[in-house]
Design an enzyme around this catalytic site. Structure first.
Site, PDB file in Angstrom:
ATOM      1  N   GLY A  60       0.866  -1.184   0.000  1.00  0.00           N
ATOM      2  CA  GLY A  60       0.000   0.000   0.000  1.00  0.00           C
ATOM      3  C   GLY A  60       0.894   1.223   0.000  1.00  0.00           C
ATOM      4  N   GLY A 107      -0.229   4.277  -0.427  1.00  0.00           N
ATOM      5  CA  GLY A 107      -1.090   5.442  -0.205  1.00  0.00           C
ATOM      6  C   GLY A 107      -0.512   6.315   0.902  1.00  0.00           C
ATOM      7  N   VAL A 129      -0.672   6.352   4.253  1.00  0.00           N
ATOM      8  CA  VAL A 129       0.004   5.740   5.409  1.00  0.00           C
ATOM      9  C   VAL A 129       1.210   4.904   4.974  1.00  0.00           C
ATOM     10  CG1 VAL A 129      -0.271   4.170   7.365  1.00  0.00           C
ATOM     11  CG2 VAL A 129      -2.129   5.711   6.750  1.00  0.00           C
ATOM     12  N   ASP A 156       2.153  -1.409  -4.528  1.00  0.00           N
ATOM     13  CA  ASP A 156       0.750  -0.995  -4.623  1.00  0.00           C
ATOM     14  C   ASP A 156       0.153  -1.652  -5.859  1.00  0.00           C
ATOM     15  OD1 ASP A 156      -0.862   1.544  -3.134  1.00  0.00           O
ATOM     16  OD2 ASP A 156      -1.712   0.897  -5.066  1.00  0.00           O
ATOM     17  N   ARG A 206     -11.283   5.387   6.014  1.00  0.00           N
ATOM     18  CA  ARG A 206     -12.664   5.842   6.196  1.00  0.00           C
ATOM     19  C   ARG A 206     -12.802   7.301   5.765  1.00  0.00           C
ATOM     20  NH1 ARG A 206     -13.715   6.694  12.746  1.00  0.00           N
ATOM     21  NH2 ARG A 206     -11.526   6.928  13.336  1.00  0.00           N
ATOM     22  N   ARG A 261     -14.300   2.841  11.600  1.00  0.00           N
ATOM     23  CA  ARG A 261     -13.299   1.957  10.984  1.00  0.00           C
ATOM     24  C   ARG A 261     -13.932   0.604  10.637  1.00  0.00           C
ATOM     25  NH1 ARG A 261     -10.990   4.481  15.413  1.00  0.00           N
ATOM     26  NH2 ARG A 261      -9.023   5.589  15.120  1.00  0.00           N
ATOM     27  N   ASN A 286     -11.832  -4.351   3.011  1.00  0.00           N
ATOM     28  CA  ASN A 286     -10.442  -4.529   3.450  1.00  0.00           C
ATOM     29  C   ASN A 286     -10.079  -5.964   3.823  1.00  0.00           C
ATOM     30  OD1 ASN A 286     -10.093  -1.878   2.899  1.00  0.00           O
ATOM     31  ND2 ASN A 286      -9.793  -1.190   5.005  1.00  0.00           N
ATOM     32  N   SER A 337      -4.004  -1.912   8.196  1.00  0.00           N
ATOM     33  CA  SER A 337      -5.323  -1.721   7.570  1.00  0.00           C
ATOM     34  C   SER A 337      -6.440  -1.909   8.590  1.00  0.00           C
ATOM     35  CB  SER A 337      -5.513  -2.728   6.427  1.00  0.00           C
ATOM     36  OG  SER A 337      -4.386  -2.746   5.596  1.00  0.00           O
ATOM     37  N   ASN A 338      -7.487  -1.125   8.438  1.00  0.00           N
ATOM     38  CA  ASN A 338      -8.619  -1.166   9.373  1.00  0.00           C
ATOM     39  C   ASN A 338      -9.773  -2.014   8.874  1.00  0.00           C
ATOM     40  OD1 ASN A 338      -8.106   0.365  11.748  1.00  0.00           O
ATOM     41  ND2 ASN A 338      -8.017   2.220  10.499  1.00  0.00           N
ATOM     42  N   ASP A 374      -2.298   5.358  19.111  1.00  0.00           N
ATOM     43  CA  ASP A 374      -3.252   5.882  20.099  1.00  0.00           C
ATOM     44  C   ASP A 374      -2.524   6.419  21.332  1.00  0.00           C
ATOM     45  OD1 ASP A 374      -5.225   5.069  18.333  1.00  0.00           O
ATOM     46  OD2 ASP A 374      -5.406   3.088  19.251  1.00  0.00           O
ATOM     47  N   ARG A 423      -1.125   9.751  20.522  1.00  0.00           N
ATOM     48  CA  ARG A 423      -2.193  10.769  20.578  1.00  0.00           C
ATOM     49  C   ARG A 423      -2.527  11.117  22.027  1.00  0.00           C
ATOM     50  NH1 ARG A 423      -5.640   8.159  15.686  1.00  0.00           N
ATOM     51  NH2 ARG A 423      -4.624   9.332  14.013  1.00  0.00           N
TER      52      ARG A 423
HETATM   53  N1  LIG Z   1      -3.989   0.965  12.348  1.00  0.00           N
HETATM   54  C1  LIG Z   1      -3.903   2.293  12.320  1.00  0.00           C
HETATM   55  O1  LIG Z   1      -3.524   2.919  13.318  1.00  0.00           O
HETATM   56  C2  LIG Z   1      -4.223   3.036  11.059  1.00  0.00           C
HETATM   57  C3  LIG Z   1      -3.863   4.388  10.931  1.00  0.00           C
HETATM   58  C4  LIG Z   1      -4.166   5.043   9.741  1.00  0.00           C
HETATM   59  C5  LIG Z   1      -4.780   4.372   8.698  1.00  0.00           C
HETATM   60  N2  LIG Z   1      -5.115   3.071   8.863  1.00  0.00           N
HETATM   61  C6  LIG Z   1      -5.717   2.298   7.784  1.00  0.00           C
HETATM   62  O2  LIG Z   1      -4.703   2.079   6.802  1.00  0.00           O
HETATM   63  C7  LIG Z   1      -5.336   1.876   5.523  1.00  0.00           C
HETATM   64  C8  LIG Z   1      -4.672   2.772   4.486  1.00  0.00           C
HETATM   65  O3  LIG Z   1      -4.949   4.129   4.735  1.00  0.00           O
HETATM   66  P1  LIG Z   1      -4.407   5.249   3.734  1.00  0.00           P
HETATM   67  O4  LIG Z   1      -4.801   6.548   4.300  1.00  0.00           O
HETATM   68  O5  LIG Z   1      -2.998   4.964   3.401  1.00  0.00           O
HETATM   69  O6  LIG Z   1      -5.304   4.935   2.438  1.00  0.00           O
HETATM   70  P2  LIG Z   1      -4.943   5.288   0.915  1.00  0.00           P
HETATM   71  O7  LIG Z   1      -6.197   5.161   0.134  1.00  0.00           O
HETATM   72  O8  LIG Z   1      -4.174   6.545   0.862  1.00  0.00           O
HETATM   73  O9  LIG Z   1      -3.945   4.119   0.498  1.00  0.00           O
HETATM   74  C9  LIG Z   1      -4.345   2.792   0.403  1.00  0.00           C
HETATM   75  C10 LIG Z   1      -3.552   2.182  -0.743  1.00  0.00           C
HETATM   76  O10 LIG Z   1      -3.815   0.771  -0.777  1.00  0.00           O
HETATM   77  C11 LIG Z   1      -3.727   0.404  -2.145  1.00  0.00           C
HETATM   78  N3  LIG Z   1      -4.326  -0.913  -2.359  1.00  0.00           N
HETATM   79  C12 LIG Z   1      -5.638  -1.238  -2.396  1.00  0.00           C
HETATM   80  N4  LIG Z   1      -5.761  -2.569  -2.627  1.00  0.00           N
HETATM   81  C13 LIG Z   1      -4.516  -3.066  -2.730  1.00  0.00           C
HETATM   82  C14 LIG Z   1      -3.995  -4.367  -2.924  1.00  0.00           C
HETATM   83  N5  LIG Z   1      -4.791  -5.425  -3.102  1.00  0.00           N
HETATM   84  N6  LIG Z   1      -2.663  -4.522  -2.981  1.00  0.00           N
HETATM   85  C15 LIG Z   1      -1.829  -3.464  -2.828  1.00  0.00           C
HETATM   86  N7  LIG Z   1      -2.264  -2.211  -2.616  1.00  0.00           N
HETATM   87  C16 LIG Z   1      -3.594  -2.018  -2.562  1.00  0.00           C
HETATM   88  C17 LIG Z   1      -4.447   1.527  -2.875  1.00  0.00           C
HETATM   89  O11 LIG Z   1      -4.146   1.547  -4.256  1.00  0.00           O
HETATM   90  C18 LIG Z   1      -3.934   2.755  -2.128  1.00  0.00           C
HETATM   91  O12 LIG Z   1      -2.805   3.314  -2.751  1.00  0.00           O
HETATM   92  C19 LIG Z   1      -6.814   2.159   5.765  1.00  0.00           C
HETATM   93  O13 LIG Z   1      -7.507   0.947   5.938  1.00  0.00           O
HETATM   94  C20 LIG Z   1      -6.835   2.978   7.042  1.00  0.00           C
HETATM   95  O14 LIG Z   1      -8.047   2.884   7.709  1.00  0.00           O
HETATM   96  C21 LIG Z   1      -4.843   2.400  10.025  1.00  0.00           C
HETATM   97  O1  LIG Z   2      -9.085   6.965  12.008  1.00  0.00           O
HETATM   98  C1  LIG Z   2      -8.882   6.162  11.105  1.00  0.00           C
HETATM   99  O2  LIG Z   2      -9.807   5.648  10.461  1.00  0.00           O
HETATM  100  C2  LIG Z   2      -7.496   5.814  10.707  1.00  0.00           C
HETATM  101  C3  LIG Z   2      -6.646   5.320  11.826  1.00  0.00           C
HETATM  102  O3  LIG Z   2      -7.184   4.186  12.425  1.00  0.00           O
HETATM  103  C4  LIG Z   2      -6.335   6.387  12.823  1.00  0.00           C
HETATM  104  O4  LIG Z   2      -6.572   6.188  14.003  1.00  0.00           O
HETATM  105  O5  LIG Z   2      -5.818   7.459  12.409  1.00  0.00           O
END
Ligand SMILES: NC(=O)c1ccc[n+]([C@@H]2O[C@H](COP(=O)([O-])OP(=O)(O)OC[C@H]3O[C@@H](n4cnc5c(N)ncnc54)[C@H](O)[C@@H]3O)[C@@H](O)[C@H]2O)c1
Ligand SMILES: O=C(O)C[C@H](O)C(=O)O
Length: 312
Positions: free
Chosen positions: A8, A10, A12, A33, A83, A89, A96, A120-121, A149, A152
């Site tokens: 990924g 993106g 994060v 990606d 989200r 989430r 996801n 991923s969430n 968390d 934060r």
């Molecule tokens: N656990 C945490 O603390 C936390 C914190 C922030 C975000 N997140 C989660 O992380 C995930 C990513 O967030 P983001 O802001 O980077 O989203 P984003 O949309 O910016 O990036 C996600 C990326 O995943 C790629 N993707 C989708 N399917 C794929 C696959 N099968 N193989 C490879 N790549 C693929 C997309 O093309 C995209 O570039 C979300 O589910 C978000 O909720 C979790």
């Molecule tokens: O808030 C979200 O959906 C993304 C991530 O889990 C966060 O806590 O920033």
């Protein structure tokens, strides 16, 4: 020689890879990606900061080519939908879960010995899915949520107390959800002294409440979820593993009786080292904290049960 893959590219994933590269945690960082050219572009852009910032890590961006991830020591999974304002989430599970399952399967073909960090969430359920789908030893599956968390929690404490976040110790356990996380107010300290010595009860309660909705607040402001702190938190988890630092960081791990729970991945303080999570630390929760932890587990377990209704 160490190698780290971030799946990924993106918001994060790219921020995680950027932090890992700047800290030179590995000889090679692979960013993967599914979107054509996206990871290649992010990797090239990032590498163009190397001469400006003074780091040198090989960065490889690839479009869905898992052969390039071969023999990774640590794999961070950030692929999937974020989200939007107003969503939880948990609403992301339908899309996801399929993405996380397929990524784990693909990675394992080329890196059977990797340690997985799941971002991923909904993260606790995605961590549980990764564990069950991979059949890997529990110590090699780590959900990242508590690191973020807790950062934060320290941010809001430092703002309320007008002190440095670096002088604070504060931990969030339980689920990585708006209503499931548990900021441990009783155990939060400033230079070894309880923060309750400096904040009245109402202010401390507000700090905890702000922490719990920290992700939702940012999603409301940004229109999508956060990435700077999530990327830094993911890199901190990777750093303790790859450098065998043995830091204590709350992570979502598989519980077998610890904290009164079994057959669930949930946030607890763990020691992170070169074999993954090495030990769960028992913080001896009081009755009120233990009740919150059990409630959090019930909610996460309900979400885990949804997995069996999906065609994965
Ligand atoms: N656990 C945490 O603390 C936390 C914190 C922030 C975000 N997140 C989660 O992380 C995930 C990513 O967030 P983001 O802001 O980077 O989203 P984003 O949309 O910016 O990036 C996600 C990326 O995943 C790629 N993707 C989708 N399917 C794929 C696959 N099968 N193989 C490879 N790549 C693929 C997309 O093309 C995209 O570039 C979300 O589910 C978000 O909720 C979790
Ligand atoms: O808030 C979200 O959906 C993304 C991530 O889990 C966060 O806590 O920033």
């Amino acid at each position: 020689m160490s190698k780290i893959t971030v799946v990924g590219a993106g918001a994060v994933g790219a921020t995680t890879a950027d932090n890992i590269a700047r800290k030179e945690l590995a000889d090679e960082v692979v960013l993967l990606d599914i979107k054509q050219g996206f990871a290649e572009g992010k990797a090239l852009d990032m590498f163009q900061t190397a001469a400006l910032l003074g780091w040198d890590t090989t960065l490889t961006g690839v479009t869905n080519d898992y052969s390039k991830t071969a023999n990774s020591d640590v794999v961070v999974i950030t692929s999937g939908l974020p989200r939007k304002p107003g969503m939880t989430r948990e609403e992301l599970i339908g899309v996801n879960a399929g993405i996380v399952k397929s990524v784990v399967d693909n990675i394992l073909q080329y890196s059977p010995d990797a340690i997985f960090v799941i971002v991923s969430n909904p993260m606790d359920t995605m961590t549980y899915l990764a564990l069950k789908a991979s059949g890997l030893p529990k110590n090699r599956i780590i959900g990242m949520g508590g690191a973020l968390d807790s950062a934060r929690f320290k941010c809001y404490l430092s703002l309320a107390m007008n002190v440095s976040p670096n002088d604070l110790h504060a931990t969030v356990i339980g689920g990585h959800g708006d209503t499931t996380m548990i900021p441990l107010k009783r155990l939060a300290t400033w230079n070894g002294t309880p923060v309750a010595n400096y904040l009245d009860g109402a202010t401390l309660d507000k700090v905890a409440a702000d922490t719990m909705v920290g992700g939702a607040t940012l999603t409301g402001l940004l229109g999508t979820s956060a990435w700077y702190a999530p990327g830094a938190a993911s890199a901190a988890v990777v750093e303790s593993i790859i450098r065998d630092e043995k830091r204590v960081i709350p992570c979502s791990v598989f519980l077998e009786g610890e904290y009164g729970q079994s057959d669930i991945c949930l946030g607890v303080p763990v020691v992170l080292g070169k074999t993954g999570w090495e030990k769960i630390i028992d913080y001896n929760l009081n009755e009120e904290e233990q009740a919150l932890f059990s409630k959090s587990a019930d909610a996460v377990r309900n979400m885990n049960n949804v997995l069996s209704t999906l065609s994965l």
